[in-house]
Design an enzyme around this catalytic site. Sequence first.
Site, PDB file in Angstrom:
ATOM      1  CG  ASP A 187      -7.189   0.942   8.220  1.00 27.88           C
ATOM      2  OD1 ASP A 187      -6.322   1.797   8.461  1.00 27.88           O
ATOM      3  OD2 ASP A 187      -8.065   0.602   9.026  1.00 27.88           O
ATOM      4  CD  GLU A 271      -1.824   2.726   8.314  1.00 29.50           C
ATOM      5  OE1 GLU A 271      -1.936   3.866   8.730  1.00 29.50           O
ATOM      6  OE2 GLU A 271      -2.356   1.759   8.856  1.00 29.50           O
ATOM      7  CG  ASP A 350     -11.752   0.828  10.031  1.00 32.81           C
ATOM      8  OD1 ASP A 350     -11.157   1.769  10.589  1.00 32.81           O
ATOM      9  OD2 ASP A 350     -12.387  -0.052  10.655  1.00 32.81           O
TER      10      ASP A 350
END
Length: 390
Positions: A187, A271, A350
């Site tokens: 993350d 991501e 997170d």
Amino acid sequence: MRKTYQFRIYPGRKQEVVFNRTLSTCRHLYNDSLAERKKQVELNRLRKTFDVFPWGKPEWINYEDQANDLSASKTDFQKDVHSQVLQNVLKRLDRSFKNFFNGFGYPRFQGRDRYDSFTYPQSGFELKDGKLILSKIGSFKIILHREIEGKIKTCTIKRDIDQWYVSFSCEIENPIPVEIKTKTGIDVGLIDLITLSNGEQIKTPKFLRESEDNLIHKQKRLSRKKKGSGKRNKQKIIVAKVHRRIRNQRKDFAHKISRMLVDNYDLIKFEDLQIQNMVQNHCLAKSISDAGWYQLMNLTEYKAAYAGKSVEFVNPAGTSQTCICGFSVPKDLSVRVHRCPSCGLVMGRDRVSANVIEIRPSICTVGTTGIHDRQGLSIESRCSGTPKPF
Ligand SMILES: [Zn+2]
């Protein structure tokens, strides 16, 4: 597959003059060839307006045309540069146009500060007895602090303000893919922080923040100097050097983290920030931190590829609003702890995101959005967001 090695070189004063002259010749060729193509585009537009295409089709100038013109007539300056280096300039222009057709900006004319490298694409260079020999330029002492693997395909000379570097692109054998035993999701925070799915967190070092503050300070001084004055030019170089320092610090940091990730995990998932950016509105602070994350992702991707490991990208939509069990847990930025009413999980926000990223199926990044192609661009262009032609 390709692997790049970069080394610093120390040209003498006379050689530096030749380097700079070569860059200047290449830059002029680039700009002239770009102007020629632009003119043709304009001509086509006019012809279309008046509906006069004598042969029924618009004419386009392509790489081959320009390369033929170049070999037919060279200026005295161009005769002093190895012919393949000049051809490579035209190739770069061609690539800029191809990038343009893939959705990037229109190729730009290159200012003196922007055109910083030239390439020997096949021959004209030689490594021998601790020396680098460049055709039409001369030879330099070179310290190979890393052993070069594979066969050297291209040789690029780069200027970084007052320093010079050479980079070799080498063809190496594809590694054998590693069986995936360990994996992690990453993350990427809004601030300078990454979180792994095991809860481990890594912060960008403080010195980087300090250098950035220093940069803001130096830039303010620059903006107060009168345009065109000698003092302004001096301040410009100072600012550029601070930029370089930050760039190098960031790169070092990204190298360290990516090395750690690739050493510890066989599959690493991030991501896809490029998709995320299209959804969210832009702000400067975020784009700066993103630039750092792109670099980290790219370096991780490269290192993983050399090690036979993989990096995958997932759709970023709602990774912070979902539980590992799949239940939707909406929370705004101020809520740091995730509490799932469905499975009862209580964990740092997170860390949950990192876990969601780890289990989410990866997306095929090539061509999904039409504007980026993770394999096609060089590492620099992918880090800076807009592609430079080299
Ligand atoms: Zn849950």
